[in-house]
Design a protein around this motif. Structure first.
Motif, PDB file in Angstrom:
ATOM      1  N   PHE A  37       0.822  -1.218   0.000  1.00 24.37           N
ATOM      2  CA  PHE A  37       0.000   0.000   0.000  1.00 24.37           C
ATOM      3  C   PHE A  37       0.852   1.262   0.000  1.00 24.37           C
ATOM      4  CE2 PHE A  37      -3.035  -3.138   1.329  1.00 24.37           C
ATOM      5  CZ  PHE A  37      -4.266  -2.642   0.903  1.00 24.37           C
ATOM      6  N   PRO A  38       0.266   2.382  -0.471  1.00 26.97           N
ATOM      7  CA  PRO A  38       0.976   3.656  -0.343  1.00 26.97           C
ATOM      8  C   PRO A  38       1.176   4.004   1.133  1.00 26.97           C
ATOM      9  CG  PRO A  38      -1.250   4.015  -1.232  1.00 26.97           C
ATOM     10  CD  PRO A  38      -1.067   2.542  -1.085  1.00 26.97           C
ATOM     11  N   LYS A  39       2.189   4.827   1.409  1.00 24.54           N
ATOM     12  CA  LYS A  39       2.478   5.183   2.795  1.00 24.54           C
ATOM     13  C   LYS A  39       1.325   5.997   3.391  1.00 24.54           C
ATOM     14  CE  LYS A  39       6.610   6.159   5.425  1.00 24.54           C
ATOM     15  NZ  LYS A  39       7.972   5.781   5.095  1.00 24.54           N
ATOM     16  N   PRO A  77      -2.194  -5.236 -10.330  1.00 28.09           N
ATOM     17  CA  PRO A  77      -0.811  -4.763 -10.140  1.00 28.09           C
ATOM     18  C   PRO A  77      -0.172  -5.250  -8.828  1.00 28.09           C
ATOM     19  CG  PRO A  77      -2.264  -2.928 -10.742  1.00 28.09           C
ATOM     20  CD  PRO A  77      -3.146  -4.118 -10.456  1.00 28.09           C
ATOM     21  N   PHE A  78      -0.974  -5.765  -7.906  1.00 23.51           N
ATOM     22  CA  PHE A  78      -0.446  -6.148  -6.595  1.00 23.51           C
ATOM     23  C   PHE A  78      -0.470  -7.663  -6.462  1.00 23.51           C
ATOM     24  CE2 PHE A  78      -3.113  -2.303  -6.345  1.00 23.51           C
ATOM     25  CZ  PHE A  78      -2.099  -1.379  -6.246  1.00 23.51           C
ATOM     26  N   PRO A  79       0.681  -8.267  -6.093  1.00 24.19           N
ATOM     27  CA  PRO A  79       0.698  -9.725  -5.925  1.00 24.19           C
ATOM     28  C   PRO A  79      -0.097 -10.123  -4.683  1.00 24.19           C
ATOM     29  CG  PRO A  79       2.852  -8.793  -5.363  1.00 24.19           C
ATOM     30  CD  PRO A  79       1.984  -7.659  -5.818  1.00 24.19           C
ATOM     31  N   GLU A  84      -2.190 -13.123   1.654  1.00 30.23           N
ATOM     32  CA  GLU A  84      -2.585 -11.711   1.733  1.00 30.23           C
ATOM     33  C   GLU A  84      -4.101 -11.578   1.899  1.00 30.23           C
ATOM     34  OE1 GLU A  84      -0.049 -12.627  -0.477  1.00 30.23           O
ATOM     35  OE2 GLU A  84       1.361 -11.740   0.971  1.00 30.23           O
ATOM     36  N   ALA A  85      -4.862 -12.448   1.238  1.00 29.17           N
ATOM     37  CA  ALA A  85      -6.320 -12.405   1.407  1.00 29.17           C
ATOM     38  C   ALA A  85      -6.695 -12.664   2.870  1.00 29.17           C
ATOM     39  CB  ALA A  85      -6.996 -13.425   0.479  1.00 29.17           C
ATOM     40  N   GLU A  86      -6.052 -13.669   3.476  1.00 30.28           N
ATOM     41  CA  GLU A  86      -6.343 -13.974   4.893  1.00 30.28           C
ATOM     42  C   GLU A  86      -5.892 -12.831   5.801  1.00 30.28           C
ATOM     43  OE1 GLU A  86      -8.296 -16.270   5.995  1.00 30.28           O
ATOM     44  OE2 GLU A  86      -8.498 -17.224   4.036  1.00 30.28           O
ATOM     45  N   THR A 116     -15.130 -11.950  -1.571  1.00 31.45           N
ATOM     46  CA  THR A 116     -14.490 -10.920  -2.399  1.00 31.45           C
ATOM     47  C   THR A 116     -12.972 -10.987  -2.262  1.00 31.45           C
ATOM     48  OG1 THR A 116     -16.457  -9.554  -2.102  1.00 31.45           O
ATOM     49  CG2 THR A 116     -14.494  -8.446  -2.943  1.00 31.45           C
ATOM     50  N   ALA A 117     -12.476 -11.139  -1.039  1.00 28.63           N
ATOM     51  CA  ALA A 117     -11.020 -11.189  -0.825  1.00 28.63           C
ATOM     52  C   ALA A 117     -10.415 -12.377  -1.583  1.00 28.63           C
ATOM     53  CB  ALA A 117     -10.712 -11.281   0.665  1.00 28.63           C
ATOM     54  N   HIS A 118     -11.093 -13.526  -1.545  1.00 28.03           N
ATOM     55  CA  HIS A 118     -10.530 -14.684  -2.243  1.00 28.03           C
ATOM     56  C   HIS A 118     -10.615 -14.533  -3.759  1.00 28.03           C
ATOM     57  CE1 HIS A 118     -10.612 -16.520   1.860  1.00 28.03           C
ATOM     58  NE2 HIS A 118      -9.393 -16.801   1.426  1.00 28.03           N
TER      59      HIS A 118
HETATM   60  C1  HEM Z   1      -7.250  -0.825  -3.602  1.00 23.89           C
HETATM   61  C2  HEM Z   1      -4.768  -4.485  -1.686  1.00 23.89           C
HETATM   62  C3  HEM Z   1      -8.864  -6.920  -0.947  1.00 23.89           C
HETATM   63  C4  HEM Z   1     -11.338  -2.987  -2.248  1.00 23.89           C
HETATM   64  C5  HEM Z   1      -6.233  -1.626  -3.158  1.00 23.89           C
HETATM   65  C6  HEM Z   1      -4.832  -1.283  -3.253  1.00 23.89           C
HETATM   66  C7  HEM Z   1      -4.134  -2.313  -2.724  1.00 23.89           C
HETATM   67  C8  HEM Z   1      -5.090  -3.302  -2.287  1.00 23.89           C
HETATM   68  C9  HEM Z   1      -2.609  -2.424  -2.588  1.00 23.89           C
HETATM   69  C10 HEM Z   1      -4.279   0.022  -3.848  1.00 23.89           C
HETATM   70  C11 HEM Z   1      -4.304   1.102  -2.795  1.00 23.89           C
HETATM   71  C12 HEM Z   1      -3.994   2.460  -3.384  1.00 23.89           C
HETATM   72  O1  HEM Z   1      -3.211   2.555  -4.332  1.00 23.89           O
HETATM   73  O2  HEM Z   1      -4.536   3.443  -2.865  1.00 23.89           O
HETATM   74  C13 HEM Z   1      -5.659  -5.482  -1.340  1.00 23.89           C
HETATM   75  C14 HEM Z   1      -5.285  -6.785  -0.827  1.00 23.89           C
HETATM   76  C15 HEM Z   1      -6.429  -7.481  -0.644  1.00 23.89           C
HETATM   77  C16 HEM Z   1      -7.535  -6.608  -1.031  1.00 23.89           C
HETATM   78  C17 HEM Z   1      -3.865  -7.268  -0.538  1.00 23.89           C
HETATM   79  C18 HEM Z   1      -6.515  -8.902  -0.133  1.00 23.89           C
HETATM   80  C19 HEM Z   1      -7.341  -9.780  -0.666  1.00 23.89           C
HETATM   81  C20 HEM Z   1      -9.899  -6.046  -1.173  1.00 23.89           C
HETATM   82  C21 HEM Z   1     -11.278  -6.325  -0.917  1.00 23.89           C
HETATM   83  C22 HEM Z   1     -11.977  -5.213  -1.287  1.00 23.89           C
HETATM   84  C23 HEM Z   1     -11.024  -4.245  -1.771  1.00 23.89           C
HETATM   85  C24 HEM Z   1     -11.818  -7.621  -0.312  1.00 23.89           C
HETATM   86  C25 HEM Z   1     -13.433  -4.929  -1.238  1.00 23.89           C
HETATM   87  C26 HEM Z   1     -14.246  -5.407  -0.336  1.00 23.89           C
HETATM   88  C27 HEM Z   1     -10.449  -2.080  -2.753  1.00 23.89           C
HETATM   89  C28 HEM Z   1     -10.829  -0.809  -3.342  1.00 23.89           C
HETATM   90  C29 HEM Z   1      -9.643  -0.186  -3.748  1.00 23.89           C
HETATM   91  C30 HEM Z   1      -8.571  -1.090  -3.377  1.00 23.89           C
HETATM   92  C31 HEM Z   1     -12.241  -0.278  -3.520  1.00 23.89           C
HETATM   93  C32 HEM Z   1      -9.498   1.159  -4.461  1.00 23.89           C
HETATM   94  C33 HEM Z   1      -9.475   0.917  -5.964  1.00 23.89           C
HETATM   95  C34 HEM Z   1      -9.218   2.209  -6.707  1.00 23.89           C
HETATM   96  O3  HEM Z   1      -8.054   2.598  -6.870  1.00 23.89           O
HETATM   97  O4  HEM Z   1     -10.192   2.862  -7.137  1.00 23.89           O
HETATM   98  N1  HEM Z   1      -6.358  -2.851  -2.564  1.00 23.89           N
HETATM   99  N2  HEM Z   1      -7.013  -5.416  -1.449  1.00 23.89           N
HETATM  100  N3  HEM Z   1      -9.774  -4.772  -1.686  1.00 23.89           N
HETATM  101  N4  HEM Z   1      -9.101  -2.207  -2.792  1.00 23.89           N
HETATM  102 FE1  HEM Z   1      -8.055  -3.806  -2.151  1.00 23.89          FE
END
Ligand code: HEM
Length: 123
Positions: A37-39, A77-79, A84-86, A116-118
């Motif tokens: 994630f971003p800082k 873009p993110f591994p 990570e999901a858990e 959703t996470a999975h």
């Molecule tokens: C964005 C990681 C699961 C919803 C992001 C970003 C990362 C990330 C790194 C980018 C953050 C940024 O640049 O500001 C993860 C990881 C997950 C996960 C490791 C593990 C499974 C989820 C789930 C949801 C979700 C379950 C929804 C319930 C979002 C949303 C964004 C986001 C809405 C913003 C997208 C955008 O840029 O418009 N996530 N995420 N994420 N994530 Fe996840």
């Protein structure tokens, strides 16, 4: 109708906002998640509040500003492995403990967030 949306059952904007801010405070301190994630998580949290609002049947705030969520594509873009999901789900579970989200709404949200996470797993 008399049916409350899940968004309303959670407690609306105030509770959702507190939950998301608490969630990202745990993400920021999680060794496997923080590096992805971003800082500064201000914008990430703002988008997540918009997304979860509509996910739970509230106003379509995310789509109004960003278009179709396409969540899996936006996460490519993110591994993200099962680990990570858990980790993501454990941070949400802790945030729900902290904010006192309890009962049926908690079960409902965790069930949908788990799916959703999975769905985001891409490695
Ligand atoms: C964005 C990681 C699961 C919803 C992001 C970003 C990362 C990330 C790194 C980018 C953050 C940024 O640049 O500001 C993860 C990881 C997950 C996960 C490791 C593990 C499974 C989820 C789930 C949801 C979700 C379950 C929804 C319930 C979002 C949303 C964004 C986001 C809405 C913003 C997208 C955008 O840029 O418009 N996530 N995420 N994420 N994530 Fe996840």
């Amino acid at each position: 109708s008399n049916q409350m949306t899940p968004y309303e059952a959670l407690g609306g904007e105030a509770v959702l906002s507190e939950l998301v801010d608490t969630f990202y405070s745990y993400v920021a301190n999680h060794p496997d998640l923080a590096p992805l994630f971003p800082k500064d998580l201000t914008e990430t949290a703002r988008k997540q509040k918009q997304f979860l609002t509509q996910f739970l049947g509230g106003p379509s705030l995310y789509t109004e500003e960003h278009g179709h969520p396409m969540l899996r594509a936006r996460h490519m873009p993110f591994p993200i492995s099962k680990n990570e999901a858990e980790a993501w789900l454990s941070c949400m579970n802790k945030a729900m403990d902290t904010v006192n989200v309890e009962g049926l709404i908690r079960e409902y949200m965790m069930e949908r967030l788990t799916m959703t996470a999975h769905h985001m797993v891409n490695k």
